[in-house]
Design a protein around this motif. Structure first.
Motif, PDB file in Angstrom:
ATOM      1  N   GLN A  83       0.814  -1.230   0.000  1.00  0.00           N
ATOM      2  CA  GLN A  83       0.000   0.000   0.000  1.00  0.00           C
ATOM      3  C   GLN A  83       0.846   1.279   0.000  1.00  0.00           C
ATOM      4  O   GLN A  83       0.334   2.360   0.274  1.00  0.00           O
ATOM      5  N   ASN A  84       2.165   1.188  -0.273  1.00  0.00           N
ATOM      6  CA  ASN A  84       2.948   2.436  -0.234  1.00  0.00           C
ATOM      7  C   ASN A  84       2.460   3.414  -1.301  1.00  0.00           C
ATOM      8  O   ASN A  84       1.988   3.031  -2.367  1.00  0.00           O
ATOM      9  N   ASP A  85       2.601   4.689  -1.002  1.00  0.00           N
ATOM     10  CA  ASP A  85       1.992   5.736  -1.824  1.00  0.00           C
ATOM     11  C   ASP A  85       2.437   5.698  -3.289  1.00  0.00           C
ATOM     12  O   ASP A  85       1.630   5.888  -4.197  1.00  0.00           O
ATOM     13  N   LEU A  86       3.735   5.480  -3.508  1.00  0.00           N
ATOM     14  CA  LEU A  86       4.205   5.507  -4.900  1.00  0.00           C
ATOM     15  C   LEU A  86       3.588   4.368  -5.709  1.00  0.00           C
ATOM     16  O   LEU A  86       3.162   4.572  -6.843  1.00  0.00           O
ATOM     17  N   ALA A  87       3.555   3.178  -5.104  1.00  0.00           N
ATOM     18  CA  ALA A  87       2.959   2.038  -5.805  1.00  0.00           C
ATOM     19  C   ALA A  87       1.476   2.287  -6.068  1.00  0.00           C
ATOM     20  O   ALA A  87       0.965   2.013  -7.159  1.00  0.00           O
ATOM     21  N   MET A  88       0.789   2.808  -5.075  1.00  0.00           N
ATOM     22  CA  MET A  88      -0.654   3.019  -5.217  1.00  0.00           C
ATOM     23  C   MET A  88      -0.960   4.132  -6.230  1.00  0.00           C
ATOM     24  O   MET A  88      -1.870   4.011  -7.053  1.00  0.00           O
ATOM     25  N   ALA A  89      -0.165   5.207  -6.200  1.00  0.00           N
ATOM     26  CA  ALA A  89      -0.379   6.294  -7.163  1.00  0.00           C
ATOM     27  C   ALA A  89      -0.076   5.802  -8.576  1.00  0.00           C
ATOM     28  O   ALA A  89      -0.800   6.107  -9.534  1.00  0.00           O
ATOM     29  N   ALA A  90       1.002   5.005  -8.693  1.00  0.00           N
ATOM     30  CA  ALA A  90       1.356   4.470 -10.022  1.00  0.00           C
ATOM     31  C   ALA A  90       0.235   3.553 -10.524  1.00  0.00           C
ATOM     32  O   ALA A  90      -0.107   3.565 -11.708  1.00  0.00           O
ATOM     33  N   ALA A  91      -0.341   2.757  -9.611  1.00  0.00           N
ATOM     34  CA  ALA A  91      -1.418   1.850 -10.012  1.00  0.00           C
ATOM     35  C   ALA A  91      -2.644   2.642 -10.471  1.00  0.00           C
ATOM     36  O   ALA A  91      -3.229   2.366 -11.523  1.00  0.00           O
ATOM     37  N   LEU A  92      -3.019   3.656  -9.680  1.00  0.00           N
ATOM     38  CA  LEU A  92      -4.196   4.455 -10.064  1.00  0.00           C
ATOM     39  C   LEU A  92      -3.977   5.115 -11.414  1.00  0.00           C
ATOM     40  O   LEU A  92      -4.859   5.108 -12.286  1.00  0.00           O
ATOM     41  N   ALA A  93      -2.775   5.690 -11.578  1.00  0.00           N
ATOM     42  CA  ALA A  93      -2.473   6.391 -12.829  1.00  0.00           C
ATOM     43  C   ALA A  93      -2.487   5.407 -13.998  1.00  0.00           C
ATOM     44  O   ALA A  93      -3.054   5.694 -15.065  1.00  0.00           O
ATOM     45  N   THR A  94      -1.886   4.225 -13.790  1.00  0.00           N
ATOM     46  CA  THR A  94      -1.819   3.230 -14.871  1.00  0.00           C
ATOM     47  C   THR A  94      -3.226   2.780 -15.277  1.00  0.00           C
ATOM     48  O   THR A  94      -3.557   2.734 -16.467  1.00  0.00           O
ATOM     49  N   LEU A  95      -4.048   2.460 -14.285  1.00  0.00           N
ATOM     50  CA  LEU A  95      -5.401   1.984 -14.600  1.00  0.00           C
ATOM     51  C   LEU A  95      -6.206   3.094 -15.280  1.00  0.00           C
ATOM     52  O   LEU A  95      -6.966   2.846 -16.226  1.00  0.00           O
TER      53      LEU A  95
END
Ligand code: PMP
Length: 477
Positions: A309-321
């Motif tokens: 749930q780290n912020d960079l991973a989660m932001a990257a996931a949201l942006a990618t999707l």
């Protein structure tokens, strides 16, 4: 170094292979040098890699499938830059991350299925594919209170001890001691084999890839629904490992969705979820399974991880999707995947070394075989195989890289399959460029004697020599 890190890094260019030979993995370096893959890539943009001399390479390997949007997609990068420029709280742990909640909402919107509210509406975040599979194993055992886990022959689910215990290739399993008890292979696409293994009703889960990463074999029509029925009857869960074939790769959000009657209990993802920027993974499952694991306040983090749930991973996931939706990437994968597979199969029909072209969407491969008719071609194949099994596939990947500047890789060990994983936003022009290159390579390997064969025979001899050296002088490594 601090004042301009990138300038400093540029000055280090050219040291990578020596550094790795000394401090990381010398045998890997030897392998890359032997097949001439020891390039110095300095830039990645979309589907292309660039070396120091400015040569452009088309990447059909995409970091083993993580760069679904190609490298450095500007929209994903812009979002990550925004996140980095704000002093985010990140990994507080004793709170709920908004970003993680938003990714979970988005991911489960793709798995909302015929099952409705009882469906795949809960997410556990991981940091890799293998961790997703380990999580699925634990969740399944806990929720069913059963011990055994079934997997398919030739499967690949990761290389940590639990997921390795579900690996269908002896090559990966041997030499690492006892693996997890209670794991057992069944034949891929074989319902009788599955039914037999489920017979004792002590199976927690059957774990399967809808498109196998190591072979590009695809589940047969109707197989998943029937496998699911057999699992339900025996009280076992159906776990889809969508680490590689999920998230648009096959032309649907998840590969199992090509067969709408299948409604898995657990779906594992990773790889493409962050667009390749940050390690990330997720396990999507039902409230019933999740509630069985996290069944009291005392056990509310009985399964967890530090970086999940780290912020960079989660932001990257949201942006990618978000980009995948906005740019209709899944549709592109469906259309161009069908085109690529059909065109490659057509090319394969005129090459006696091609056994089968198979796959789904933009996950496809070519399986090579010993030719049936030509004595000359059979003899060439046999000679190469006495030197080294698996080297034939390098006769495709090496000229693809050296002459056509297209990066691909052999799909496994002790197989003759090469697999293509282009970015999902690849263009038809780049698929055509790949097809043209393949046409030329497939024609070249039919010329015996010819340059391709003598180069490969020399390389195979080099590989044998290198293997002998590394096995007799381990201390030198
Ligand atoms: N499952 C599948 C289907 C995979 O293809 C892979 C990676 N190739 C994994 C699991 C393991 O993922 P990771 O390398 O991120 O641990």
């Amino acid at each position: 170094m601090n004042s301009d890190f990138l300038e400093w890094l540029d000055r280090q260019q050219g040291r990578q292979y020596d550094l790795h030979a000394r401090h990381v993995n010398p045998v890997f370096v030897k392998m890359l040098r032997t097949i001439g893959f020891d390039k110095g890539y300095v830039r990645g943009e979309g589907p292309y890699l660039y070396d120091q001399a400015g040569n452009r390479y088309l990447d059909f390997l995409t970091g083993w499938g993580v760069f679904a949007l190609g490298r450095n997609h500007p929209k994903v990068r812009a979002i990550l830059e925004q996140v980095l420029s704000r002093e985010m709280p990140n990994l507080v742990r004793m709170e709920c991350s908004l970003l993680a909640g938003l990714v979970a909402e988005k991911l489960t919107s793709y798995t909302a299925s015929a099952r409705g509210a009882g469906g795949l509406s809960r997410v556990f975040f991981t940091n890799s594919g293998t961790e997703s599979v380990e999580t699925a194993i634990k969740f399944a055992r806990c929720a069913t209170e059963k011990p055994r886990i079934l997997y398919c022959e030739n499967a690949f689910h990761g290389l940590t001890m639990g997921s390795l215990s579900l690996n269908g290739a002896e090559f990966f399993r041997e030499r690492f001691g006892d693996l997890m008890p209670g794991t057992e292979p069944v034949k891929f696409n074989d319902l009788c084999s599955l039914e037999k293994a489920l017979h004792r009703r002590d199976v927690a889960a059957f774990v399967i890839e809808a498109v196998q990463g190591k072979s590009c074999k695809v589940v047969a029509d109707g197989y998943l629904a029937e496998a699911q029925r057999l699992c339900r009857k025996a009280g076992a869960l159906l776990v889809m490992d969508e680490v590689q074939c999920g998230l648009g790769r096959t032309g649907k959000w998840f590969a199992y969705q090509h067969w709408p009657e299948a409604a898995p209990d657990i779906v594992c993802v990773a790889k493409a979820l962050s667009g390749g920027y940050v390690p990330v993974g997720a396990v999507i499952t039902t409230p019933k399974i999740m509630d069985a694991v996290f069944d009291s306040m005392e056990r509310c983090v009985v399964h967890s991880n530090t970086f999940g749930q780290n912020d960079l991973a989660m932001a990257a996931a949201l942006a990618t999707l978000h980009v995948m939706e906005e740019e209709r990437i899944v549709e592109n994968a469906a259309v161009l995947g069908e085109y690529a597979i059909a065109s490659l199969a057509e090319l394969g029909r005129s090459c006696p070394f091609v056994d089968e072209v198979r796959g789904k969407g933009l996950m496809f491969g070519i399986d090579f075989k010993r030719p049936e008719h030509s004595l000359k071609l059979k003899a060439a194949w046999d000679t190469l195989h006495t030197l080294n099994f698996g080297v034939f596939s390098q006769m495709i990947t090496v000229p693809l890289l050296q002459e056509h500047r297209i990066l691909t890789q052999v799909a496994g060990y002790h197989t003759e399959v090469i697999k293509m994983l282009p970015p999902l936003n690849v263009t038809r022009a780049d698929i055509d460029r790949f097809l043209e290159a393949m046409r030329s390579v497939l024609e070249e390997i039919q010329r015996v004697p010819g340059a391709a064969w003598s180069t490969m025979a020399a390389m195979a001899r080099g590989v044998v020599r290198a293997q002998m050296e590394s096995s007799v002088t381990p201390a030198a490594r």
